[in-house]
Design an enzyme around this catalytic site. Structure first.
Site, PDB file in Angstrom:
ATOM      1  CG  ASN A 124      -1.929   0.624   1.226  1.00 12.00           C
ATOM      2  OD1 ASN A 124      -1.936   2.071  -0.080  1.00 12.00           O
ATOM      3  ND2 ASN A 124      -2.182   1.288   2.879  1.00 12.00           N
ATOM      4  CD1 TRP A 125       3.472   0.506  -2.797  1.00 14.56           C
ATOM      5  CD2 TRP A 125       3.711   2.071  -5.016  1.00 14.56           C
ATOM      6  NE1 TRP A 125       4.308   0.440  -3.804  1.00 14.56           N
ATOM      7  CE2 TRP A 125       4.106   1.020  -5.150  1.00 14.56           C
ATOM      8  CE3 TRP A 125       3.642   3.032  -5.649  1.00 14.56           C
ATOM      9  CZ2 TRP A 125       4.717   0.974  -6.237  1.00 14.56           C
ATOM     10  CZ3 TRP A 125       3.793   2.974  -7.047  1.00 14.56           C
ATOM     11  CH2 TRP A 125       4.686   1.647  -7.473  1.00 14.56           C
ATOM     12  CE  LYS A 126      -0.439   3.343   4.425  1.00 10.28           C
ATOM     13  NZ  LYS A 126      -0.983   3.402   6.699  1.00 10.28           N
TER      14      LYS A 126
ATOM     15  CG  HIS B 186      -5.965   1.727   5.739  1.00 12.36           C
ATOM     16  ND1 HIS B 186      -5.200   3.168   6.331  1.00 12.36           N
ATOM     17  CD2 HIS B 186      -5.325   1.513   4.476  1.00 12.36           C
ATOM     18  CE1 HIS B 186      -4.798   2.615   6.225  1.00 12.36           C
ATOM     19  NE2 HIS B 186      -4.000   1.862   5.827  1.00 12.36           N
TER      20      HIS B 186
ATOM     21  CD  GLU C  64      -3.113   5.983   6.353  1.00 13.91           C
ATOM     22  OE1 GLU C  64      -3.152   5.583   5.058  1.00 13.91           O
ATOM     23  OE2 GLU C  64      -2.110   5.191   7.893  1.00 13.91           O
TER      24      GLU C  64
ATOM     25  CD  GLU D 139      -4.126  -2.748   7.520  1.00 11.22           C
ATOM     26  OE1 GLU D 139      -2.867  -2.484   6.792  1.00 11.22           O
ATOM     27  OE2 GLU D 139      -5.038  -1.576   7.323  1.00 11.22           O
TER      28      GLU D 139
ATOM     29  N   GLY E 268       1.756   2.236  11.337  1.00 10.62           N
ATOM     30  CA  GLY E 268       2.792   3.144  10.637  1.00 10.62           C
ATOM     31  C   GLY E 268       3.878   3.699  12.307  1.00 10.62           C
TER      32      GLY E 268
ATOM     33  CB  SER F 212       4.906  -2.366  11.905  1.00 10.23           C
ATOM     34  OG  SER F 212       4.090  -0.716  12.281  1.00 10.23           O
TER      35      SER F 212
ATOM     36  N   GLY G  19       2.373  -1.527   4.127  1.00 10.29           N
ATOM     37  CA  GLY G  19       2.044   0.265   4.272  1.00 10.29           C
ATOM     38  C   GLY G  19       4.140   0.439   3.847  1.00 10.29           C
ATOM     39  N   GLY G  20       4.360   1.199   5.069  1.00 15.68           N
ATOM     40  CA  GLY G  20       6.026   1.809   4.546  1.00 15.68           C
ATOM     41  C   GLY G  20       6.906   1.094   3.595  1.00 15.68           C
TER      42      GLY G  20
HETATM   43  P1  PGA Z   1       2.408   0.064   7.792  1.00 14.96           P
HETATM   44  O1  PGA Z   1       1.197   0.351   7.324  1.00 14.96           O
HETATM   45  O2  PGA Z   1       3.135  -1.452   7.398  1.00 14.96           O
HETATM   46  O3  PGA Z   1       3.129   1.369   6.953  1.00 14.96           O
HETATM   47  O4  PGA Z   1       2.485   0.186   9.550  1.00 14.96           O
HETATM   48  C1  PGA Z   1       0.570  -0.272   6.686  1.00 14.96           C
HETATM   49  C2  PGA Z   1      -0.945  -0.447   6.048  1.00 14.96           C
HETATM   50  O5  PGA Z   1      -1.385   1.097   6.656  1.00 14.96           O
HETATM   51  O6  PGA Z   1      -1.259  -0.388   5.586  1.00 14.96           O
END
Ligand code: PGA
Length: 248
Positions: free
Chosen positions: A9-11, A95, A97, A163, A169, A207, A228-229
């Protein structure tokens, strides 16, 4: 069930050149350019990436989809059929967010799930509790409430991602015991409340990194990862995908 699924997930990251470079690195590597690996890129880059990924095996995913199905006066929205049109195989839905910053509720998320499925784009429903909810002992109830929309959906053409919001993150990872507990809870919930399918895949996200991927992916009832990251770094993402590939 055919192997583990890993979606990056590049966000709201990358620009055109960086997205192309990252995709090129993933395409050039058999650990990432294979069935069971996908990238959820910013909407504005999806059609460019679709052209680049054509002929590869890496799947394209969107990060969100409109709750409106038909074309029309919905400024700023991207419909499920537009995502299908550019070749998205998956889209994230709900998600944390999106829930937090855009106030997405179950009614909107049910519409998104339905629109995606109807357009042939597999929705990945994200669920997870906040730290306050966990500390109050409400995490299972919160997750059950987020899963509730699945009772309105026929069939099992979707993926679930667990999640925990406090692990996204933050560098804080849920313990393997916590992950195993929630994944078992989600699978049992699905067996009891959906079409009874045991085929529904449940990914873990929060994470996930090169260093912890193997242990997380080996945990019972973990069918893959939403990353994500670490998905913004081709080398890290590769290690995670390789760990998943070794477990097929
Ligand atoms: P993260 O994000 O791996 O940076 O914790 C995961 C996500 O939000 O899908």
């Amino acid at each position: 069930m055919s192997g583990k699924l890993v979606i990056g997930n590049w966000k709201m990251n990358t620009r055109g050149d960086g997205a192309r470079e990252l995709a090129a690195a993933l395409l050039a590597d058999s650990a990432t350019n294979r069935e069971g690996v996908g990238i959820a890129a910013p909407a504005v880059y999806l059609s460019d990436l679709a052209r680049q990924l054509a002929g590869g095996r890496l799947a394209l995913a969107a990060q969100d989809v409109s709750r409106f199905a038909a074309d029309g006066a919905y400024t700023g929205e991207t419909s499920a059929s537009m995502l299908a049109d550019v070749g998205c195989r998956y889209t994230l839905v709900g998600h944390s967010e999106r829930r937090q910053y855009f106030g997405e509720d179950n009614a909107a998320l049910l519409a998104k799930m339905r629109n995606a499925a109807a357009a042939g784009v597999t929705p990945v429903l994200c669920v997870g509790e906040t730290l306050a909810e966990r500390e109050a002992g409400r995490h299972l109830a919160v997750i059950a409430d987020q899963l509730a929309i699945l009772t309105e959906i026929a069939g099992d053409g979707y993926v679930i991602a667990y999640e925990p919001v406090w692990a996204i993150g933050t560098g804080k990872v849920a313990t393997l015991e916590q992950i195993a507990e929630i994944h078992a809870f989600i699978k049992n919930w699905c067996l009891q409340n959906t079409d009874g399918s045991d085929k529904i895949r449940v990914l873990y996200g929060g994470s996930v990194k090169a260093e912890n991927a193997e242990a997380i992916l080996a945990t019972k009832n973990v069918d893959g990862a939403l990353v994500g990251g670490a998905s913004l770094d081709a080398d890290s993402f590769r290690v995670i995908c390789q760990a998943a590939g070794n477990m097929i």
